[in-house]
Design an enzyme around this catalytic site. Structure first.
Site, PDB file in Angstrom:
ATOM      1  N   TRP A   1     -80.496 -43.385 -53.509  1.00 40.16           N
ATOM      2  CA  TRP A   1     -80.323 -43.166 -52.068  1.00 40.16           C
ATOM      3  C   TRP A   1     -79.502 -44.345 -51.555  1.00 40.16           C
ATOM      4  O   TRP A   1     -80.002 -45.483 -51.503  1.00 40.16           O
ATOM      5  CB  TRP A   1     -81.685 -43.098 -51.373  1.00 40.16           C
TER       6      TRP A   1
ATOM      7  N   SER B   1     -78.772 -45.983 -48.958  1.00 35.82           N
ATOM      8  CA  SER B   1     -79.388 -46.067 -47.633  1.00 35.82           C
ATOM      9  C   SER B   1     -78.589 -46.947 -46.673  1.00 35.82           C
ATOM     10  O   SER B   1     -78.241 -48.085 -46.999  1.00 35.82           O
ATOM     11  CB  SER B   1     -80.793 -46.659 -47.822  1.00 35.82           C
ATOM     12  N   GLY B   2     -78.341 -46.415 -45.486  1.00 36.84           N
ATOM     13  CA  GLY B   2     -77.681 -47.213 -44.455  1.00 36.84           C
ATOM     14  C   GLY B   2     -78.581 -48.344 -43.971  1.00 36.84           C
ATOM     15  O   GLY B   2     -78.112 -49.453 -43.680  1.00 36.84           O
ATOM     16  N   PHE B   3     -79.865 -48.055 -43.912  1.00 38.52           N
ATOM     17  CA  PHE B   3     -80.822 -49.085 -43.496  1.00 38.52           C
ATOM     18  C   PHE B   3     -80.811 -50.245 -44.489  1.00 38.52           C
ATOM     19  O   PHE B   3     -80.771 -51.417 -44.097  1.00 38.52           O
ATOM     20  CB  PHE B   3     -82.225 -48.479 -43.392  1.00 38.52           C
TER      21      PHE B   3
ATOM     22  N   ASP C   1     -79.575 -51.578 -38.279  1.00 40.31           N
ATOM     23  CA  ASP C   1     -79.032 -50.284 -38.721  1.00 40.31           C
ATOM     24  C   ASP C   1     -78.656 -49.467 -37.480  1.00 40.31           C
ATOM     25  O   ASP C   1     -79.349 -48.519 -37.116  1.00 40.31           O
ATOM     26  CB  ASP C   1     -80.112 -49.585 -39.567  1.00 40.31           C
TER      27      ASP C   1
ATOM     28  N   ASP D   1     -75.896 -41.882 -47.604  1.00 43.32           N
ATOM     29  CA  ASP D   1     -76.369 -41.785 -46.218  1.00 43.32           C
ATOM     30  C   ASP D   1     -75.193 -42.117 -45.312  1.00 43.32           C
ATOM     31  O   ASP D   1     -74.889 -43.292 -45.100  1.00 43.32           O
ATOM     32  CB  ASP D   1     -77.513 -42.796 -46.042  1.00 43.32           C
TER      33      ASP D   1
ATOM     34  N   ARG E   1     -79.091 -33.404 -41.648  1.00 45.07           N
ATOM     35  CA  ARG E   1     -80.362 -34.060 -41.292  1.00 45.07           C
ATOM     36  C   ARG E   1     -80.625 -33.892 -39.809  1.00 45.07           C
ATOM     37  O   ARG E   1     -79.797 -34.283 -38.992  1.00 45.07           O
ATOM     38  CB  ARG E   1     -80.249 -35.539 -41.665  1.00 45.07           C
TER      39      ARG E   1
ATOM     40  N   HIS F   1     -86.632 -35.490 -40.668  1.00 41.83           N
ATOM     41  CA  HIS F   1     -87.228 -36.825 -40.677  1.00 41.83           C
ATOM     42  C   HIS F   1     -88.337 -36.898 -39.625  1.00 41.83           C
ATOM     43  O   HIS F   1     -88.267 -36.224 -38.600  1.00 41.83           O
ATOM     44  CB  HIS F   1     -86.138 -37.857 -40.369  1.00 41.83           C
TER      45      HIS F   1
HETATM   46  C1  SPV Z   1     -81.997 -44.972 -44.370  1.00 41.57           C
HETATM   47  O1  SPV Z   1     -82.648 -45.373 -45.356  1.00 41.57           O
HETATM   48  O2  SPV Z   1     -80.963 -45.522 -43.982  1.00 41.57           O
HETATM   49  C2  SPV Z   1     -82.465 -43.792 -43.638  1.00 41.57           C
HETATM   50  C3  SPV Z   1     -83.901 -43.489 -43.646  1.00 41.57           C
HETATM   51  O3  SPV Z   1     -81.650 -43.154 -43.004  1.00 41.57           O
HETATM   52  S1  SPV Z   1     -84.574 -44.199 -42.204  1.00 41.57           S
HETATM   53  O4  SPV Z   1     -84.248 -45.612 -42.205  1.00 41.57           O
HETATM   54  O5  SPV Z   1     -86.000 -43.971 -42.268  1.00 41.57           O
HETATM   55  O6  SPV Z   1     -83.977 -43.521 -41.065  1.00 41.57           O
HETATM   56 MG    MG Z   2     -79.920 -44.211 -42.622  1.00 37.15          MG
END
Ligand code: SPV
Ligand code: MG
Length: 294
Positions: A44, A46-48, A58, A85, A159, A190
């Site tokens: 994944w 992930s942007g976060f 983020d 993401d 999403r 989500h």
């Molecule tokens: C990420 O991991 O960047 C997501 C999941 O998009 S969340 O941070 O829970 O939105």
């Molecule tokens: Mg994200």
């Protein structure tokens, strides 16, 4: 089942064979390699996690180029499918055309695009501003993504943040149906509820054909076994456990070195230099030196 030769095909083959793709978050090539080593099916991107790695929130501060370059490096080093993401798609449908072309070329297997407006705010923050785009606008973004992919196995995940934004089940279902109608291959829904109830209600009510993707960070009671019982889930994402594990491990080690006044106390607690050499492929470097250096 896939027909192409890219990573989207690999992703679809795993889904076909196992009924569920289990992805773990990563934020660097090394963390992506550790995800693969641990036996997860996919990364994944992930942007976060990447935002946190840069030490920034983020909130669409990390650029597409930064995330794209990391996606490419993670795909190259891990060798397993990367689910990218792409947040809101970095703007409107025109930006999505460019983004999806680039992510496919970078070796991603899939993109996940969310129906919030750009710039977005991270989903799990308490009291966050969660502005959504209109359904028609997001359908246009999904159609743009579909129109530009070269390999039809490249997976487009839509999403919805309807539950995150507090708009309720009916709105979430309405959006999910509209996104499937626009051609999304999968629907990610989500939730930041502390229990799986909200998500399980959505899954039970889901009458589409597209598999559902979940990110159960807020409701850790959702195990792989429970996901399998729900049947309609095709992608399970462990959203941010690489960066959180790193923060914990570094804090613990740094604090002990400060306390001990030296590194002697942590030596047995952390991986050896040789372990890191192994990850870097130093064995092959030695062999190659024998072969090629004269
Ligand atoms: C990420 O991991 O960047 C997501 C999941 O998009 S969340 O941070 O829970 O939105
Ligand atoms: Mg994200």
């Amino acid at each position: 089942m896939g027909t192409g030769t890219g990573m989207g095909t690999t992703f679809r083959e795993i889904l076909g064979k196992k009924g569920l793709v289990e992805a773990m978050a990563a934020h660097s090539p090394l963390s992506a390699m550790l995800v693969a080593e641990a036996g997860f099916d996919a990364i994944w991107a992930s942007g976060f996690e990447l935002s946190a790695m840069y030490g920034v929130p983020d909130v669409s501060v990390v650029s597409m180029t930064q995330h794209l370059d990391m996606t490419r490096a993670m795909a190259e080093r891990s060798g397993i499918p990367v689910v990218a993401d792409i947040d809101t798609g970095f703007g409107n449908a025109i930006n999505v055309l460019y983004a999806v072309e680039q992510y496919e070329r970078a070796g991603a297997a899939a993109i996940v695009m969310e129906d919030k407006s750009f710039p977005k705010v991270t989903s799990l923050i308490a009291g966050g501003r969660q502005d959504m785009v209109r359904i028609e606008e997001f359908q246009g973004k999904i159609e743009a993504a579909r129109s530009v992919r070269k390999d039809k196995d490249f997976v487009i995940v839509a999403r919805t943040e309807a539950l995150i934004a507090g708009l309720g089940q009916d709105e979430a279902l309405k959006r999910a149906r509209a996104y499937e109608a626009a051609g999304a291959d999968m629907i990610l829904v989500h939730s930041k509820q502390k229990t799986p109830d909200e998500i399980e209600a959505f899954v039970k009510a889901w009458d589409g054909k597209a598999p559902i993707a979940l990110v159960p960070t807020a409701y850790p009671q959702m195990t792989v076994a429970r996901v399998k019982e729900l049947e309609k889930i095709g992608l399970l994402i462990w959203g941010n456990h690489a960066i959180r594990a790193s923060v914990g491990a570094m804090r613990k080690t740094f604090a002990q070195i400060r306390k001990d006044g030296g590194i002697h106390g942590v030596e047995s607690q952390i991986p050896t230099v040789d372990e890191v050499f192994d990850l870097q492929g130093m064995g092959k470097v030695k062999d190659d030196e024998k072969r090629f250096l004269r």
